[in-house]
Design an enzyme around this catalytic site. Structure first.
Site, PDB file in Angstrom:
ATOM      1  CG  ASP A  23      -1.822  -1.189   1.281  1.00 22.99           C
ATOM      2  OD1 ASP A  23      -2.329  -1.591   0.216  1.00 22.99           O
ATOM      3  OD2 ASP A  23      -1.969  -1.748   2.364  1.00 22.99           O
ATOM      4  CE  LYS A  32       3.136  -2.287  -4.619  1.00 24.90           C
ATOM      5  NZ  LYS A  32       2.883  -2.133  -3.193  1.00 24.90           N
ATOM      6  N   GLY A  83      -4.529  -3.996  -4.401  1.00 28.29           N
ATOM      7  CA  GLY A  83      -5.418  -3.070  -5.096  1.00 28.29           C
ATOM      8  C   GLY A  83      -4.625  -1.809  -5.360  1.00 28.29           C
ATOM      9  CG  HIS A  84      -1.581  -1.665  -7.438  1.00 28.32           C
ATOM     10  ND1 HIS A  84      -0.849  -2.510  -8.210  1.00 28.32           N
ATOM     11  CD2 HIS A  84      -1.214  -1.918  -6.166  1.00 28.32           C
ATOM     12  CE1 HIS A  84      -0.060  -3.247  -7.436  1.00 28.32           C
ATOM     13  NE2 HIS A  84      -0.266  -2.900  -6.195  1.00 28.32           N
ATOM     14  CD  GLN A  89       0.707  -8.542  -2.335  1.00 27.45           C
ATOM     15  OE1 GLN A  89       1.499  -9.188  -2.989  1.00 27.45           O
ATOM     16  NE2 GLN A  89      -0.538  -8.411  -2.728  1.00 27.45           N
TER      17      GLN A  89
HETATM   18  P1  IMP Z   1      -3.081 -12.617   1.749  1.00 23.84           P
HETATM   19  O1  IMP Z   1      -2.106 -12.082   0.762  1.00 23.84           O
HETATM   20  O2  IMP Z   1      -4.512 -12.323   1.390  1.00 23.84           O
HETATM   21  O3  IMP Z   1      -2.841 -14.062   2.043  1.00 23.84           O
HETATM   22  O4  IMP Z   1      -2.868 -11.852   3.165  1.00 23.84           O
HETATM   23  C1  IMP Z   1      -1.688 -12.030   3.950  1.00 23.84           C
HETATM   24  C2  IMP Z   1      -1.295 -10.730   4.611  1.00 23.84           C
HETATM   25  O5  IMP Z   1      -0.839  -9.815   3.627  1.00 23.84           O
HETATM   26  C3  IMP Z   1      -2.426 -10.005   5.342  1.00 23.84           C
HETATM   27  O6  IMP Z   1      -1.892  -9.327   6.459  1.00 23.84           O
HETATM   28  C4  IMP Z   1      -2.921  -8.988   4.317  1.00 23.84           C
HETATM   29  O7  IMP Z   1      -3.554  -7.892   4.922  1.00 23.84           O
HETATM   30  C5  IMP Z   1      -1.609  -8.615   3.673  1.00 23.84           C
HETATM   31  N1  IMP Z   1      -1.750  -8.131   2.296  1.00 23.84           N
HETATM   32  C6  IMP Z   1      -1.939  -8.866   1.184  1.00 23.84           C
HETATM   33  N2  IMP Z   1      -1.997  -8.090   0.091  1.00 23.84           N
HETATM   34  C7  IMP Z   1      -1.808  -6.843   0.514  1.00 23.84           C
HETATM   35  C8  IMP Z   1      -1.719  -5.600  -0.166  1.00 23.84           C
HETATM   36  O8  IMP Z   1      -1.817  -5.477  -1.393  1.00 23.84           O
HETATM   37  N3  IMP Z   1      -1.517  -4.514   0.625  1.00 23.84           N
HETATM   38  C9  IMP Z   1      -1.372  -4.605   1.966  1.00 23.84           C
HETATM   39  N4  IMP Z   1      -1.429  -5.740   2.635  1.00 23.84           N
HETATM   40  C10 IMP Z   1      -1.651  -6.859   1.919  1.00 23.84           C
END
Ligand code: IMP
Length: 432
Positions: free
Chosen positions: A14, A17, A41-42, A226
């Site tokens: 977040d 990017k 989500g971008h 991420q």
């Molecule tokens: P998952 O990727 O849905 O398995 O989530 C694993 C961890 O990564 C959790 O803490 C999510 O909130 C975090 N996470 C996954 N994708 C993002 C992102 O794009 N931005 C911020 N946190 C993310």
């Protein structure tokens, strides 16, 4: 002469990017999103209209670019369809080509089910996943039970394999009290997925497309998802996502060797946020955290969850910049801190021990370190109109230089507002 630039977050995701990839993507010929799925989500604004890309690269609105969903992505077909419909309706889908690598994995319905059951069973120790079946899909991949985009082109041949998958997965679903699947259920799902994805499936290996683009001196932009704090190996395990979020992941996700990479730019906020569980040493509780969250609109672009907010974390930036091999840093959201006496954490203390790099500690130790802060002061003027570093108030300059020093690399750009063009470009990424 073309270049290959990797853009990634340098914190816990977040970092903004999408907005930067969108901006720099204007001069890119090929743009590849390499890993992750609809967990990210971008957000971008084009002509005042907001759009969020979850799977598609953030440069899909540029007419010059050919955009690709890379080898290490995990794709839920109907999610992809919805995103394309939304982007098309908003007039965002203007790129020359949108293609999907045959090697990407499909998020299957049972991946969503299993994630839901397991997160629930963890109770307070839940990872706080985005609920998009990301971890369970990567798990299927390494268990050699995954289904890939390429399988959609061989539906009759994979029937027996689907049976093998269900022999392993159905007992687990039943264990959780969930619905089990028949081979026909899955074949119907895959047929629907084929109809959605077939027009986009690449005939050639993505590796070849990217390498040929570089050989013919085109500009290639690789978009990570991420951030390093969520990397499956180098992040704050187990509070991580399940893919490689580092620049190193660009190699597998785009199918290139590291020798093709010219630059690695890490995008970082002037402060810090994190969604989901896990340690966050510089977290701000209370009113100030609330205020920064509200001003920075710190709510998940995929899930709408409020993000945890804290001061910029120097030990995290140092470690992430080293592991990512950054050659430059891009700072976002400095404008959010207008009028706020800003702190930056330069090291942590654990008893008498000084810790300068986050990865010197285990995840468990990070829960109780004491962050040491340096005061950066505050700036009172609106900086969104600044287009040169010299235009910035002294306190803002001090803050940005401090972050660049922590990252150990020069500033490439500073975004000073959420709209395209509200950026101070310190180095033209394609020409300098
Ligand atoms: P998952 O990727 O849905 O398995 O989530 C694993 C961890 O990564 C959790 O803490 C999510 O909130 C975090 N996470 C996954 N994708 C993002 C992102 O794009 N931005 C911020 N946190 C993310």
């Amino acid at each position: 002469m073309g270049r290959l630039i990797v853009y990634g977050g340098n914190q816990w995701g977040d970092e903004g990017k999408g907005r930067l990839v969108h901006e720099f993507g204007e001069d890119a010929d090929v743009v590849v999103r390499v890993a992750g799925g609809a967990n990210s989500g971008h957000t971008q604004f084009v002509d005042g209209v907001k759009a969020v890309t979850h799977l598609a690269p953030s440069a899909v609105s540029h007419s010059r670019a050919r955009c690709f969903l890379g080898n290490d992505m995990v794709i839920y077909p109907t999610g992809f369809e919805q995103e394309i419909t939304d982007l098309t309706a908003k007039g965002f889908l203007r790129c020359q080509q949108l293609g999907v690598s045959r090697l990407a994995q499909l998020v299957m319905p049972y991946c969503l089910d299993l994630e839901k059951f397991r997160e629930h069973a963890r109770g307070k120790a839940a990872i706080g996943t985005t609920g998009r079946g990301i971890g369970t899909t990567y798990e299927m991949q390494v268990r050699r039970l995954g289904l890939r985009v390429t399988d959609l082109l061989h539906l009759e041949q994979i029937r027996a394999y689907v049976k093998t998958i269900l022999n392993e997965i159905n007992p687990e679903l039943a264990h959780w009290g969930g619905q089990t699947y028949t081979v026909e259920d899955i074949m119907t799902f895959l047929e629907q997925a084929r109809q959605i994805l077939e027009p986009y499936i690449l005939k050639e290996p993505l590796s070849k497309i990217v390498t040929q683009a570089r050989d013919s001196e085109q500009n290639v932009l690789i978009e990570l998802a991420q951030g390093p704090g969520l990397d499956k190996t180098h992040g704050t395990y187990p509070y991580v996502t399940s893919s490689c979020t580092l620049a190193g992941g660009a190699c597998s996700g785009a199918g290139i060797g590291p020798t093709l990479i010219d630059e690695v730019y890490g995008v970082t906020k002037a402060y810090c946020t994190r969604v989901g569980g896990g340690p966050f040493p510089t977290e701000l509780d209370g009113d100030l955290g609330e205020e920064i969250r509200a001003r920075g609109q710190e709510y998940g672009a995929s899930t709408g969850r409020p993000r945890r907010v804290g001061w910029h974390d120097g030990p995290q930036t140092r470690a992430a910049s080293r592991v990512g091999g950054l050659t430059g840093v891009v700072i976002t959201k400095g404008d959010v801190l207008q009028g706020i006496n800003t702190m930056v954490c330069d090291y942590y203390q654990q008893g008498d021990r000084i810790i300068r790099d986050l990865d010197e500690l285990d995840t468990l130790d990070l829960q109780d370190v004491q962050p040491h802060f340096q005061e950066m002061g505050s700036f009172d003027n609106d900086i969104s109109g600044c287009r040169a570093f010299e235009d910035l108030p002294k306190a803002a300059q001090k803050l940005f230089l401090m972050i660049s020093q922590l990252a150990g690399v020069p500033l490439v750009a500073i975004s000073v507002g959420q709209h395209k063009g509200q950026t101070i470009i310190m180095q033209n990424p394609w020409r300098d």
